[in-house]
Motif scaffolding. Structure first.
Motif, mmCIF file in Angstrom:
data_model
loop_
_atom_site.group_PDB
_atom_site.id
_atom_site.type_symbol
_atom_site.label_atom_id
_atom_site.label_comp_id
_atom_site.label_asym_id
_atom_site.label_seq_id
_atom_site.Cartn_x
_atom_site.Cartn_y
_atom_site.Cartn_z
ATOM 1 N N MET A 82 0.817 -1.209 0.000
ATOM 2 C CA MET A 82 0.000 0.000 0.000
ATOM 3 C C MET A 82 0.856 1.268 0.000
ATOM 4 N N VAL A 83 2.188 1.086 0.034
ATOM 5 C CA VAL A 83 3.129 2.206 0.180
ATOM 6 C C VAL A 83 2.721 3.022 1.409
ATOM 7 N N TYR A 84 2.478 2.314 2.491
ATOM 8 C CA TYR A 84 1.988 2.906 3.732
ATOM 9 C C TYR A 84 2.944 2.488 4.841
ATOM 10 N N ASN A 85 3.942 3.319 5.118
ATOM 11 C CA ASN A 85 5.009 2.907 6.023
ATOM 12 C C ASN A 85 4.955 3.567 7.389
ATOM 13 N N ALA A 86 3.804 4.086 7.762
ATOM 14 C CA ALA A 86 3.670 4.704 9.090
ATOM 15 C C ALA A 86 2.412 4.194 9.770
ATOM 16 N N VAL A 87 2.263 2.868 9.802
ATOM 17 C CA VAL A 87 1.082 2.256 10.404
ATOM 18 C C VAL A 87 1.016 2.621 11.874
ATOM 19 N N ARG A 88 -0.132 3.102 12.309
ATOM 20 C CA ARG A 88 -0.283 3.550 13.694
ATOM 21 C C ARG A 88 -0.946 2.486 14.554
ATOM 22 N N GLU A 89 -0.651 2.541 15.842
ATOM 23 C CA GLU A 89 -1.359 1.720 16.807
ATOM 24 C C GLU A 89 -2.603 2.487 17.254
ATOM 25 N N GLY A 90 -3.495 1.785 17.913
ATOM 26 C CA GLY A 90 -4.762 2.404 18.277
ATOM 27 C C GLY A 90 -4.634 3.608 19.175
ATOM 28 N N SER A 91 -3.555 3.673 19.977
ATOM 29 C CA SER A 91 -3.403 4.767 20.931
ATOM 30 C C SER A 91 -2.996 6.076 20.282
ATOM 31 N N ALA A 92 -2.594 6.040 19.014
ATOM 32 C CA ALA A 92 -2.162 7.272 18.349
ATOM 33 C C ALA A 92 -3.335 8.242 18.234
#
Length: 316
Positions: free
Chosen positions: A188-198
């Protein structure tokens, strides 16, 4: 774990197409990358034929409200005018699914439908920042969070947009492992996957709530001073109010304190630097106003669940 999961998406008229795409595409890519049918999906809507998104794209659906199939999870996706389009039939369909043991989820403003159906009471839930104030007042028994998604409650939810992709990637990781989730994110060219707490990242004007000029001014001062944080009294003086008045302004519009807000800004900046640059952890700590790397590590871990060095390693 090779059993195919079936996710059904209940699309409410004027649903957000961005959330829809970010929900379905990670599932498709997971199948592609793994070369296994890990997921399948279907769409439901009132009338059982088609439904139109807020960008006027029309989607043909497989099911109506009275024949939603048995599935592993039923996600509700809504948009800006959710309240105008949620009907008794929608609520009845959701209650019926829940009573038959179907796991539920909500994307963007889909939490409104689940709240109106009485299915979110006593639970944590996420919703797009635009709806926070009104939702919190209307449903005080629901623990509304300002983070991007909730995946540790009986009903999962995401605030919409890219947060939907974050939720899906975390669900993929929980079932099939983090390596697959990272591979999907790479596709997905998505390299900043966040965790739920973000925290939800929104514009300065949006975070101003009712567009309080003094609040907007204070936030801008904080953003400009991330590397060398100012005391609350100094910020209040620059804004032209007392420290106590500034506390009240932040509490009224953002339901937080100036000190907590400023810390969250610094931590979000630190997370961005860790994920998007090659800066060392010590340099990131200094760039976000932490004089002690050990203190930075403790605060960062408390906020995001992982120490700074592991945050970077997760995405490498």
């Amino acid at each position: 774990m090779s059993t195919t999961q079936h996710f059904c998406f209940l699309l409410i008229e004027e649903f957000t197409h961005l959330a829809f795409a970010n929900a379905v595409e990670p599932l498709r890519i997971a199948n592609l990358v793994s070369d296994q049918p890990l997921y399948r999906w279907s769409f439901s809507a009132a009338g059982g034929t088609e439904v139109t998104a807020s960008n006027e794209v029309t989607i043909r659906v497989h099911h109506g409200l009275d024949d939603i199939p048995a599935c592993d999870r039923l996600f509700v996706i809504a948009g800006t005018n959710a309240r105008a389009h949620i009907t008794r039939q929608h609520l009845a369909a959701l209650r019926h699914a829940r009573s038959h043991g179907t796991a539920l989820g909500a994307l963007c403003s889909g939490s409104y439908a689940l709240a109106l159906a009485g299915l979110l009471e006593g639970q944590r839930a996420a919703i797009h920042w635009e709806f926070h104030d009104g939702f919190a007042e209307e449903f005080p028994d629901i623990s509304l969070v300002r983070s991007v998604f909730v995946d540790d409650a009986p009903i999962v939810s995401a605030s919409g947009g890219s947060a939907t992709a974050d939720l899906m990637l975390n669900l993929i990781a929980a079932r099939h492992g983090e390596e697959l989730s990272i591979a999907v994110a790479d596709q997905m060219v998505y390299n900043a996957v966040r965790e739920g707490s973000a925290a939800q990242r929104v514009s300065l004007q949006a975070r101003s709530g009712q567009r309080s000029p003094k609040l907007a001014h204070a936030i801008q001062i904080m953003r400009d001073a991330v590397e060398h944080p100012l005391s609350i009294s100094v910020i209040a003086e620059q804004v032209g109010v007392s420290a106590r008045q500034l506390e009240r302004i932040f509490g009224k519009h953002l339901n937080t304190s100036p000190k907590k807000y400023m810390l969250d800004l610094r931590l979000e900046r630190a997370r961005y630097l860790l994920l998007q640059t090659e800066m060392s952890v010590i340099d990131v700590a200094m760039a976000t106003g932490f004089e002690s790397p050990s203190h930075f590590a403790r605060v960062y871990r408390a906020a995001f669940g992982v120490p700074p060095n592991r945050q970077r390693n997760r995405m490498s």
